[in-house]
Design an enzyme around this catalytic site. Structure first.
Site, short mmCIF file in Angstrom:
data_model
loop_
_atom_site.label_atom_id
_atom_site.label_comp_id
_atom_site.label_asym_id
_atom_site.label_seq_id
_atom_site.Cartn_x
_atom_site.Cartn_y
_atom_site.Cartn_z
CG HIS A 83 -2.15 -0.94 0.82
ND1 HIS A 83 -2.16 -2.26 1.19
CD2 HIS A 83 -3.26 -0.74 0.07
CE1 HIS A 83 -3.25 -2.82 0.71
NE2 HIS A 83 -3.94 -1.93 0.03
NE ARG A 100 -6.49 0.77 -1.98
CZ ARG A 100 -6.12 0.95 -3.26
NH1 ARG A 100 -6.07 2.15 -3.79
NH2 ARG A 100 -5.79 -0.10 -3.99
CD GLU A 125 -9.89 -7.58 -2.14
OE1 GLU A 125 -8.88 -6.97 -2.54
OE2 GLU A 125 -10.59 -7.17 -1.21
CG ASN A 163 -3.79 -3.89 -6.13
OD1 ASN A 163 -3.45 -3.96 -7.30
ND2 ASN A 163 -4.30 -2.81 -5.60
CG ASP A 164 -5.54 -8.12 -1.50
OD1 ASP A 164 -4.48 -8.43 -0.94
OD2 ASP A 164 -6.24 -7.17 -1.14
NE ARG A 196 -1.28 -5.65 -1.78
CZ ARG A 196 -2.49 -5.11 -1.80
NH1 ARG A 196 -3.56 -5.85 -1.52
NH2 ARG A 196 -2.67 -3.85 -2.10
CB CYS A 215 -10.86 -0.94 -8.12
SG CYS A 215 -11.14 -2.20 -6.87
C1 PEP Z 1 -6.93 -4.85 -4.58
O1 PEP Z 1 -6.63 -5.73 -3.77
O2 PEP Z 1 -6.76 -4.97 -5.80
C2 PEP Z 1 -7.50 -3.58 -4.13
C3 PEP Z 1 -7.95 -2.69 -4.97
O3 PEP Z 1 -7.51 -3.31 -2.78
P1 PEP Z 1 -6.23 -2.96 -1.91
O4 PEP Z 1 -5.11 -2.66 -2.85
O5 PEP Z 1 -6.58 -1.79 -1.06
O6 PEP Z 1 -6.01 -4.20 -1.13
MG MG Z 2 -7.42 -5.67 -1.75
#
Ligand code: PEP
Ligand code: MG
Length: 580
Positions: free
Chosen positions: A191, A298, A433, A456-457, A467, A504
């Site tokens: 993040h 977020r 996710e 991302n997850d 990650r 997203c």
């Molecule tokens: C994701 O996991 O792709 C996401 C958008 O949420 P975050 O990056 O806040 O975990």
């Molecule tokens: Mg996520």
């Protein structure tokens, strides 16, 4: 000149003066002293050395009493160094003749010693270097006090070079002055990386140890496109990068002209182009870049960087300001997604061993229902003011989704009874996710109004790659064929049931993937605000038929490397000016 490779996490080039924060967050300024301040500064230096000696002496005595003299010997070595007349002479000389600040002189001298040990073979020698860093920190602590908090108060343009920054520390950087950011640790999906991209500043993470090679005030180049940094650049390199900065500026101006135009493909398919935010102030950028709404807010960032829990009013103030600023455009509010790397403070050794697999996100919210309810009430109240949608993160089972919906239904009932207005038809969605959610899409389509894919997850859970870990960053990629199959499955299931689906994750802010995602059937994308113009540019340069051909070809490829090579080649045909 030294060029180092890290992981590119936020594009662009930044050239400027380094602000170095070591792993305790000390900021070491290269301040030059006026001639008449030298004696006073030497006095300050001596006091800092005396205090450091007293601390070590105290530790030595305590350890000697409890564990015996053998263990206390570690501190004797530190004391010997702190009292070494040659070290004192060297530092004093730098202050007297070169007019360096005591902090800078201490850091220069001790880092030079440490480097000698680091260059020698073997674990024992490396540990001696750590001893020297320890001594350096002890003196700096006495000279400077803790200074991590100063980060928000930086008032001249700098490039922030740190061992690590938390997501909330990164969020506190003022992009007007923090022109770029580099960290020694951290992975591509952390993040911290995402927030840096949100700020729109070039950023590179996971470079490995380099802070001993650079001092505050040195000139540094951050190349956020290639994931490189250049320390002590020569004139030729500087000139080349300056030229690149100019070219990127021209491209940004050109892309700015697309602002009022729709994200529509050449064959007339309109694409919804939304933006991701962490804080209300980012709404301004979303509008400036021509986003069609907020596809991911977020909200958990409201909890970070503060010690207490935000009240319902505090939530409401933030949410209502966003909704009102967006007028009649949609705002997807993701409920709190705390935990894992989004913690209020740095983890301590007692914390969960696998926080990304632990009590995070919706699991944490369902265990802390009072906290969850406060947030839901605030979101519902804000829904009376505009086009709010609510989205639950990290859903991994149907029961979890139903429980979350029940808490929401309770909150609605309470407001109803109290006569507080809210949108009764508010759309409720979930993030996709976790691989289990992908596998169960045919059931989830019955339970929600919309989906958003969180790559991302999804990447980390699909590939078993943390990650935020630089050591496995080479495996963390959206281009992996297994990840693309998962995305393909999710989109097909949602489209078949006519339930809207968006994405997203950071993947869809990278123009390299736009054709693929449209070809897989996505018609809505939510990207980091700075990426809106580029993604719009790609959408406006392609046809859906062409994108479907690209997707069909990608489905046949077997490795991330082949997929990237293919997608880059396709992108260069439709968007040749894009820096790759
Ligand atoms: C994701 O996991 O792709 C996401 C958008 O949420 P975050 O990056 O806040 O975990
Ligand atoms: Mg996520």
């Amino acid at each position: 000149m030294e060029r180092l490779q890290g992981i590119a996490v936020s594009p662009g080039i930044a050239i400027g003066e380094a602000l170095v924060l070591d792993n305790e967050g000390f900021r070491i300024p290269r301040r030059f002293l006026p001639r008449d301040a030298v004696e006073e500064e030497l006095e300050r230096l001596n006091l800092a050395f005396d205090a450091a000696v007293a601390e070590v002496e105290h530790n030595r005595q305590q350890v000697a009493e409890q564990l015996g003299d053998d263990y206390a010997a570690i501190f004797s070595a530190h004391l010997q160094m702190l009292r070494d007349p040659r070290l004192h002479e060297e530092i004093e000389e730098m202050i007297r003749t070169r007019h360096y600040s005591p902090e800078y002189a201490v850091s220069r001298a001790l880092r030079r010693y440490a480097k000698v040990f680091q260059s020698l073979e073997g674990q024992y020698m490396a540990e001696r270097a750590n001893d020297i860093f320890d001594i350096e920190k002890r003196i700096l602590r006495n000279l400077l006090g803790r200074s991590r908090e100063e980060l928000a108060q930086v008032l001249s343009p700098v490039l922030v070079l740190a061992h690590n920054l938390t997501p909330s520390e990164t969020a506190n950087l003022n992009p007007q002055f923090a022109l770029g950011m580099v960290t020694e640790i951290g992975g591509p999906g952390s993040h911290t990386a995402i927030v840096a991209e949100g700020l729109g500043i070039p950023a590179v993470v996971g470079v490995g140890p380099f802070l001993t090679d650079v001092s505050g005030g040195d000139t540094v180049i951050i190349d956020g496109d290639q994931g490189q940094i250049v320390l002590h650049p020569d004139e030729e390199t500087l000139a080349r990068y300056r030229h690149e900065v100019e070219e990127q500026r021209h491209l940004a101006v050109k892309l700015g002209t697309l602002r009022e135009l729709p994200a529509e493909t050449k064959d007339g398919q309109s694409i919804q182009l939304l933006a991701n935010i962490e804080f209300p102030y980012e709404v301004k950028q979303c509008k400036e870049r021509g986003a069609d709404g907020i596809g991911l807010y977020r909200t958990e960032f409201l909890y970070l960087g503060r010690d207490d829990d935000p009240s319902e009013e505090t939530h409401f103030e933030s949410y209502s300001s966003v909704v009102q600023a967006m007028k009649d455009m949609p705002v997807v509010m993701r409920t709190l997604d705390l935990g894992a790397d989004k913690m209020r403070s740095l983890p301590n050794p007692e914390d969960e061993r696998n926080p990304f697999l632990g009590l995070r996100s919706i699991r944490l919210a369902l265990r802390n229902r009072d906290l969850f309810r406060i947030q839901l009430r605030a979101i519902l109240r804000a829904s009376a003011l505009g086009e709010i949608r609510i989205m639950f993160p990290l859903i991994s089972t149907i029961m979890e989704l139903r429980q979350a919906r029940m808490v929401l239904a309770d909150a609605m009932e309470d407001l109803e009874e109290a006569g507080v207005p809210f949108d009764r038809d508010l759309k409720v969605g979930m993030m996709v996710e976790v691989p289990s959610a992908v596998m169960m899409m045919d059931r989830f389509v019955e339970e929600v109004d919309f989906f958003s894919i969180g790559t991302n997850d999804l990447i980390q859970y699909c590939l078993a790659v943390d990650r935020s870990n630089k050591d496995v960053a080479n495996l963390y990629t959206a281009a992996d064929p297994a990840v693309i199959r998962m995305i393909d499955m999710a989109i097909k299931a949602a489209n078949k049931a006519n339930v809207p689906i968006s994405m997203c994750g950071q993947m869809c802010g990278d123009p390299m993937y736009t054709m693929l995602l449209l070809g897989l059937g996505l018609r809505s994308l939510s990207v980091t605000p700075a990426a809106v113009p580029e993604i719009k540019r790609v959408c406006r340069s392609v046809t859906i038929e062409k994108c479907e051909q690209v997707a069909a070809r990608v489905r046949t490829l077997e490795s991330a490397r082949d997929i990237k090579t293919y997608l880059r080649e396709k992108l260069s045909k439709v968007f040749p000016e894009f820096p790759m």
